[in-house]
Write an enzyme that holds these catalytic residues in place. Structure first.
Site, mmCIF file in Angstrom:
data_model
loop_
_atom_site.group_PDB
_atom_site.id
_atom_site.type_symbol
_atom_site.label_atom_id
_atom_site.label_comp_id
_atom_site.label_asym_id
_atom_site.label_seq_id
_atom_site.Cartn_x
_atom_site.Cartn_y
_atom_site.Cartn_z
ATOM 1 N N ASN A 186 34.448 -36.894 14.088
ATOM 2 C CA ASN A 186 32.832 -36.748 14.988
ATOM 3 C C ASN A 186 33.551 -37.191 16.236
ATOM 4 O O ASN A 186 32.644 -37.437 16.625
ATOM 5 C CB ASN A 186 33.751 -39.039 14.253
ATOM 6 C CG ASN A 186 33.148 -40.125 15.639
ATOM 7 O OD1 ASN A 186 31.556 -40.093 15.576
ATOM 8 N ND2 ASN A 186 33.460 -40.807 15.990
ATOM 9 N N SER A 223 24.479 -33.628 15.622
ATOM 10 C CA SER A 223 23.589 -34.617 16.338
ATOM 11 C C SER A 223 22.273 -34.342 16.054
ATOM 12 O O SER A 223 22.158 -32.943 15.700
ATOM 13 C CB SER A 223 24.009 -34.638 17.385
ATOM 14 O OG SER A 223 22.632 -35.453 18.919
ATOM 15 N N TYR A 242 25.884 -29.761 24.917
ATOM 16 C CA TYR A 242 26.084 -30.343 24.044
ATOM 17 C C TYR A 242 25.176 -30.013 22.942
ATOM 18 O O TYR A 242 25.914 -30.286 21.526
ATOM 19 C CB TYR A 242 26.085 -31.665 24.671
ATOM 20 C CG TYR A 242 26.387 -33.181 24.287
ATOM 21 C CD1 TYR A 242 27.263 -33.259 23.087
ATOM 22 C CD2 TYR A 242 25.112 -33.579 22.543
ATOM 23 C CE1 TYR A 242 27.199 -34.538 22.041
ATOM 24 C CE2 TYR A 242 24.986 -34.316 21.768
ATOM 25 C CZ TYR A 242 26.665 -34.956 21.693
ATOM 26 O OH TYR A 242 26.440 -35.777 20.674
ATOM 27 N N CYS A 243 23.584 -29.350 23.228
ATOM 28 C CA CYS A 243 23.560 -29.191 21.949
ATOM 29 C C CYS A 243 23.584 -27.948 21.244
ATOM 30 O O CYS A 243 23.845 -27.794 20.187
ATOM 31 C CB CYS A 243 22.031 -29.313 22.309
ATOM 32 S SG CYS A 243 20.898 -30.353 22.723
ATOM 33 N N ALA A 244 23.995 -26.571 22.096
ATOM 34 C CA ALA A 244 24.906 -25.743 21.494
ATOM 35 C C ALA A 244 26.028 -26.398 20.379
ATOM 36 O O ALA A 244 26.256 -25.738 19.431
ATOM 37 C CB ALA A 244 25.293 -24.692 22.784
ATOM 38 N N ILE A 265 21.392 -43.790 18.569
ATOM 39 C CA ILE A 265 22.478 -45.232 18.163
ATOM 40 C C ILE A 265 22.652 -45.761 19.039
ATOM 41 O O ILE A 265 23.147 -45.461 20.429
ATOM 42 C CB ILE A 265 23.289 -44.070 17.543
ATOM 43 C CG1 ILE A 265 22.893 -43.050 16.532
ATOM 44 C CG2 ILE A 265 24.242 -45.554 16.901
ATOM 45 C CD1 ILE A 265 22.112 -43.849 15.547
#
Lengths: 78, 245
Positions: B87, B139, B152-154, B185
């Protein structure tokens, strides 16, 4: 039978759950003992742990039979 | 319905909002939990709240040796590791034109590489026991993309690919590997959004609210349970319908 051979066979019996009698020196892990590719990786890792040696990937690829394993480990630990 | 009594779980990033909720719910379901994080005080507070069956572990996930030690510490503390929840994650946002190599590398290192190393460490024991559950928290933006978050997306898209590959490698050993992809969230991170941003966000969410950390924890609990034995390699999107993929 050498100590290495006995220990190798014991690991093979434990990991693959096969009868001891089937684990002859010429037995192939995949063809004779029913191992799949993951089993062979697990076996190599178990050998490394038991004998405290490192078995590089290119050497591991050549370990196809019980004898191959015994020979490699005997040489590595000589 | 979901009973984890006798199971041992490691939750990384448990000092944050989502990680804390995951650790709490797995613990409520009967699991022994090892909670990992970087903020010792927050972890100690959570441990005190949960009571028994809790172990606090700290490790810097950007350091290889500390990541590898973390799995060993968890196994030593609990006896085995049945459930791994990857996580922990960080962000270092910025437009590509201005993004430094360090910002790219730091995010990939913690979010993706550390998760890979933890998976690799955890499956050793799981393979021997012929059972295990790995749940990677990815995500929605790993699938949709998001400007300002290439790193982050990668990393999150990478996690999804890793989840699918690993799931195939270890399926024959009774180990399942899945991902949970949260949408928006409500956490400390989203509190910083202004009202305008929030209104705009909510207009894109069919269920009309931000998700709660408990929504995510519930998805993790399901995937960690025996009932999810036939689910592997999947990404469970928990996003209020914001993206239907």
């Amino acid at each position: 039978m050498s100590d290495v051979a006995e220990r190798v066979k014991k690991i093979v019996v434990e990991h693959l759950g096969v009868e001891e009698a089937k684990v002859t020196e010429n037995a192939s892990f995949i063809d004779d003992l029913g191992a799949d590719s993951l089993d062979t990786v697990e076996l190599v890792m178990a050998f490394e742990e038991e004998f405290g040696c490192e078995i590089p990937d290119d050497a591991a690829e050549k370990i196809l039979t019980v004898k191959d394993a015994i020979d490699f480990i005997s040489k590595a630990n000589a | 319905m979901f009973n984890l009594t006798g199971k041992n779980a490691l939750v990384t990033g448990a000092s944050g909002g989502i990680g804390r909720a995951i650790a709490t719910l797995l613990h409520q379901a009967g699991a022994t939990v090892a909670i990992h994080g970087t903020r010792r005080e927050a972890l100690d507070a959570l441990a005190a709240e949960l009571g028994d069956r809790v172990h606090v572990l700290t490790a810097n996930l950007s350091k290889t040796d500390e990541v590898e030690q973390l799995v060993k510490d968890a196994e030593a503390a609990m006896g085995s590791l049945d459930i791994l929840v990857n996580n922990a994650g960080i962000t270092k946002d910025g437009l590509v034109m201005r993004m430094k190599d360090e910002d790219w590398e730091a995010v990939i290192a913690v979010n993706l590489t550390a998760a890979f190393r933890l998976c690799r460490g955890a499956i050793k024991g799981m393979m021997k026991r012929r059972a295990g559950r790995i749940i990677n928290i990815t995500s929605i933006v790993g699938v949709t993309g998001n400007p300002g978050q290439v790193n982050y997306c990668a990393s999150k898209a990478g996690m999804i690919g890793m989840t699918k590959s690993l799931a195939q490698e270890v399926a024959s050993r009774g180990i399942t590997v899945n991902a949970v992809a949260p949408g928006f969230i409500a956490t400390a991170m989203t509190d910083e959004l202004n009202d305008d941003q929030k209104t705009k966000l909510l207009s894109n969410i069919p269920l009309g609210r931000m998700g709660s950390v408990e929504d995510i924890a519930a998805a993790v609990l399901y995937l960690a349970s025996d009932q999810a034995a036939y689910v592997t390699g999947q990404t469970l999107h928990v996003n209020g319908g914001m993206a239907m993929i």
